[in-house]
Design a protein around this motif. Structure first.
Motif, PDB file in Angstrom:
ATOM      1  N   GLN A 279       0.848  -1.195   0.000  1.00  0.00           N
ATOM      2  CA  GLN A 279       0.000   0.000   0.000  1.00  0.00           C
ATOM      3  C   GLN A 279       0.881   1.242   0.000  1.00  0.00           C
ATOM      4  O   GLN A 279       1.913   1.280   0.661  1.00  0.00           O
ATOM      5  CB  GLN A 279      -0.919   0.023   1.222  1.00  0.00           C
ATOM      6  N   GLN A 280       0.453   2.226  -0.768  1.00  0.00           N
ATOM      7  CA  GLN A 280       1.214   3.459  -0.886  1.00  0.00           C
ATOM      8  C   GLN A 280       0.235   4.629  -0.812  1.00  0.00           C
ATOM      9  O   GLN A 280      -0.763   4.643  -1.543  1.00  0.00           O
ATOM     10  CB  GLN A 280       1.940   3.442  -2.246  1.00  0.00           C
ATOM     11  N   GLU A 281       0.495   5.573   0.073  1.00  0.00           N
ATOM     12  CA  GLU A 281      -0.293   6.806   0.128  1.00  0.00           C
ATOM     13  C   GLU A 281       0.519   7.889  -0.564  1.00  0.00           C
ATOM     14  O   GLU A 281       1.682   8.106  -0.222  1.00  0.00           O
ATOM     15  CB  GLU A 281      -0.616   7.170   1.576  1.00  0.00           C
ATOM     16  N   VAL A 282      -0.109   8.535  -1.539  1.00  0.00           N
ATOM     17  CA  VAL A 282       0.615   9.461  -2.404  1.00  0.00           C
ATOM     18  C   VAL A 282      -0.126  10.796  -2.454  1.00  0.00           C
ATOM     19  O   VAL A 282      -1.347  10.816  -2.666  1.00  0.00           O
ATOM     20  CB  VAL A 282       0.725   8.879  -3.839  1.00  0.00           C
ATOM     21  N   PRO A 283       0.579  11.914  -2.274  1.00  0.00           N
ATOM     22  CA  PRO A 283      -0.088  13.218  -2.370  1.00  0.00           C
ATOM     23  C   PRO A 283      -0.536  13.530  -3.803  1.00  0.00           C
ATOM     24  O   PRO A 283      -0.061  12.918  -4.765  1.00  0.00           O
ATOM     25  CB  PRO A 283       0.981  14.217  -1.914  1.00  0.00           C
ATOM     26  N   ALA A 284      -1.415  14.499  -3.929  1.00  0.00           N
ATOM     27  CA  ALA A 284      -1.856  14.980  -5.244  1.00  0.00           C
ATOM     28  C   ALA A 284      -0.656  15.548  -5.993  1.00  0.00           C
ATOM     29  O   ALA A 284       0.320  15.993  -5.382  1.00  0.00           O
ATOM     30  CB  ALA A 284      -2.934  16.052  -5.073  1.00  0.00           C
ATOM     31  N   LYS A 285      -0.755  15.528  -7.321  1.00  0.00           N
ATOM     32  CA  LYS A 285       0.246  16.114  -8.212  1.00  0.00           C
ATOM     33  C   LYS A 285       1.601  15.391  -8.125  1.00  0.00           C
ATOM     34  O   LYS A 285       2.652  15.993  -8.281  1.00  0.00           O
ATOM     35  CB  LYS A 285       0.433  17.611  -7.943  1.00  0.00           C
ATOM     36  N   THR A 286       1.575  14.079  -7.860  1.00  0.00           N
ATOM     37  CA  THR A 286       2.792  13.284  -7.812  1.00  0.00           C
ATOM     38  C   THR A 286       2.923  12.494  -9.114  1.00  0.00           C
ATOM     39  O   THR A 286       1.992  11.789  -9.506  1.00  0.00           O
ATOM     40  CB  THR A 286       2.752  12.298  -6.621  1.00  0.00           C
ATOM     41  N   VAL A 287       4.059  12.615  -9.771  1.00  0.00           N
ATOM     42  CA  VAL A 287       4.305  11.829 -10.982  1.00  0.00           C
ATOM     43  C   VAL A 287       4.790  10.447 -10.540  1.00  0.00           C
ATOM     44  O   VAL A 287       5.829  10.314  -9.909  1.00  0.00           O
ATOM     45  CB  VAL A 287       5.334  12.517 -11.905  1.00  0.00           C
ATOM     46  N   LEU A 288       3.991   9.428 -10.853  1.00  0.00           N
ATOM     47  CA  LEU A 288       4.313   8.047 -10.489  1.00  0.00           C
ATOM     48  C   LEU A 288       5.236   7.396 -11.518  1.00  0.00           C
ATOM     49  O   LEU A 288       6.010   6.501 -11.198  1.00  0.00           O
ATOM     50  CB  LEU A 288       3.034   7.221 -10.354  1.00  0.00           C
ATOM     51  N   LEU A 289       5.105   7.831 -12.752  1.00  0.00           N
ATOM     52  CA  LEU A 289       5.950   7.348 -13.847  1.00  0.00           C
ATOM     53  C   LEU A 289       6.135   8.497 -14.817  1.00  0.00           C
ATOM     54  O   LEU A 289       5.147   9.085 -15.262  1.00  0.00           O
ATOM     55  CB  LEU A 289       5.295   6.161 -14.564  1.00  0.00           C
ATOM     56  N   ALA A 290       7.382   8.811 -15.141  1.00  0.00           N
ATOM     57  CA  ALA A 290       7.665   9.884 -16.098  1.00  0.00           C
ATOM     58  C   ALA A 290       7.777   9.300 -17.505  1.00  0.00           C
ATOM     59  O   ALA A 290       8.330   8.211 -17.697  1.00  0.00           O
ATOM     60  CB  ALA A 290       8.955  10.605 -15.717  1.00  0.00           C
TER      61      ALA A 290
ATOM     62  N   ILE B 103       2.350   9.105 -15.713  1.00  0.00           N
ATOM     63  CA  ILE B 103       1.202   8.811 -14.857  1.00  0.00           C
ATOM     64  C   ILE B 103       1.324   9.708 -13.638  1.00  0.00           C
ATOM     65  O   ILE B 103       2.380   9.748 -13.001  1.00  0.00           O
ATOM     66  CB  ILE B 103       1.181   7.329 -14.417  1.00  0.00           C
ATOM     67  N   GLU B 104       0.241  10.435 -13.324  1.00  0.00           N
ATOM     68  CA  GLU B 104       0.276  11.421 -12.243  1.00  0.00           C
ATOM     69  C   GLU B 104      -0.991  11.361 -11.411  1.00  0.00           C
ATOM     70  O   GLU B 104      -2.082  11.155 -11.949  1.00  0.00           O
ATOM     71  CB  GLU B 104       0.418  12.819 -12.859  1.00  0.00           C
ATOM     72  N   THR B 105      -0.842  11.550 -10.094  1.00  0.00           N
ATOM     73  CA  THR B 105      -2.011  11.633  -9.224  1.00  0.00           C
ATOM     74  C   THR B 105      -2.623  13.029  -9.340  1.00  0.00           C
ATOM     75  O   THR B 105      -1.905  14.020  -9.420  1.00  0.00           O
ATOM     76  CB  THR B 105      -1.639  11.367  -7.752  1.00  0.00           C
ATOM     77  N   LEU B 106      -3.951  13.091  -9.366  1.00  0.00           N
ATOM     78  CA  LEU B 106      -4.650  14.387  -9.366  1.00  0.00           C
ATOM     79  C   LEU B 106      -5.181  14.721  -7.979  1.00  0.00           C
ATOM     80  O   LEU B 106      -5.432  15.882  -7.681  1.00  0.00           O
ATOM     81  CB  LEU B 106      -5.811  14.378 -10.359  1.00  0.00           C
ATOM     82  N   GLU B 107      -5.377  13.702  -7.174  1.00  0.00           N
ATOM     83  CA  GLU B 107      -5.873  13.840  -5.802  1.00  0.00           C
ATOM     84  C   GLU B 107      -4.925  13.048  -4.902  1.00  0.00           C
ATOM     85  O   GLU B 107      -4.182  12.200  -5.395  1.00  0.00           O
ATOM     86  CB  GLU B 107      -7.265  13.214  -5.667  1.00  0.00           C
ATOM     87  N   PRO B 108      -4.993  13.288  -3.586  1.00  0.00           N
ATOM     88  CA  PRO B 108      -4.274  12.374  -2.701  1.00  0.00           C
ATOM     89  C   PRO B 108      -4.817  10.963  -2.933  1.00  0.00           C
ATOM     90  O   PRO B 108      -6.027  10.772  -3.040  1.00  0.00           O
ATOM     91  CB  PRO B 108      -4.629  12.873  -1.294  1.00  0.00           C
ATOM     92  N   CYS B 109      -3.930   9.994  -3.052  1.00  0.00           N
ATOM     93  CA  CYS B 109      -4.338   8.636  -3.431  1.00  0.00           C
ATOM     94  C   CYS B 109      -3.864   7.593  -2.434  1.00  0.00           C
ATOM     95  O   CYS B 109      -2.806   7.741  -1.821  1.00  0.00           O
ATOM     96  CB  CYS B 109      -3.745   8.273  -4.792  1.00  0.00           C
ATOM     97  N   ILE B 110      -4.662   6.541  -2.330  1.00  0.00           N
ATOM     98  CA  ILE B 110      -4.226   5.316  -1.672  1.00  0.00           C
ATOM     99  C   ILE B 110      -4.159   4.277  -2.789  1.00  0.00           C
ATOM    100  O   ILE B 110      -5.160   4.000  -3.457  1.00  0.00           O
ATOM    101  CB  ILE B 110      -5.190   4.877  -0.554  1.00  0.00           C
TER     102      ILE B 110
END
Length: 173
Positions: A14-25, A79-86
């Motif tokens: 499990q990974q909690e990731v803030p918004a606007k985080t690039v997961l893969l460039a 791939i980027e998060t738009l919201e805080p994600c779980i």
């Protein structure tokens, strides 16, 4: 995550990731697949410094640059998060092992890839034959919650129009 993945839960992290985080460039090799428990992600490409959104993903979706993930070629998009994600994440090697040992999950992957291919084709042909107004209507029919969760400039980018044009379309409705 779907029940058929239950036997493989130990492979996931499990990974909690803030918004606007690039997961893969874009241009990097994808080594991780993401399953969205909570949140919203987008894929996008860089076109001469301009970000063009190519897809949105929500709870229950799985996301990776599957082409890169399976072939070790550089990803065609970010791939980027738009919201805080779980997110539940799985490594490329663990995923390969699971797919090799589970015909049922291999079939699910094939279904998922076919669905994604179909969505890409629908979007491609919609770009060729439909006006932005029609593309917007199709998008909100498919994802009615999108206007509450995704900033307007990303929706405009996805539709291939400016934010100003999207405002006009939304005001006509």
């Amino acid at each position: 995550m779907a029940k058929e993945w239950d036997p493989f839960r130990p492979y996931f992290k499990q990974q909690e990731v803030p918004a606007k985080t690039v997961l893969l460039a874009e241009g990097k090799v994808s080594k991780t697949m993401f399953f969205i428990e909570k949140g919203c992600l987008r894929t996008w490409i860089n076109n001469d410094g301009k970000e063009i959104t190519t897809q949105f993903f929500f709870e229950g979706d799985s996301v990776s640059s599957i082409e890169s993930f399976r072939t070790n070629q550089p990803s065609l998009y970010s791939i980027e998060t738009l919201e805080p994600c779980i997110l539940q994440t799985i490594s490329q090697s663990d995923f390969r092992q699971i797919i090799e040992n589970s015909p049922e999950l291999r079939n699910k992957l094939e279904e998922h890839l076919f669905k994604r291919f179909l969505q890409s084709q629908q979007l491609f042909y919609s770009y060729l034959k439909n006006k932005p107004q029609k593309r917007y209507e199709e998008l909100i029919a498919q994802y009615p919650h999108i206007v509450q969760r995704v900033p307007q400039h990303y929706i405009a980018s996805y539709l291939g129009i400016t934010s100003v044009s999207l405002s006009r379309i939304r005001n006509r409705r």
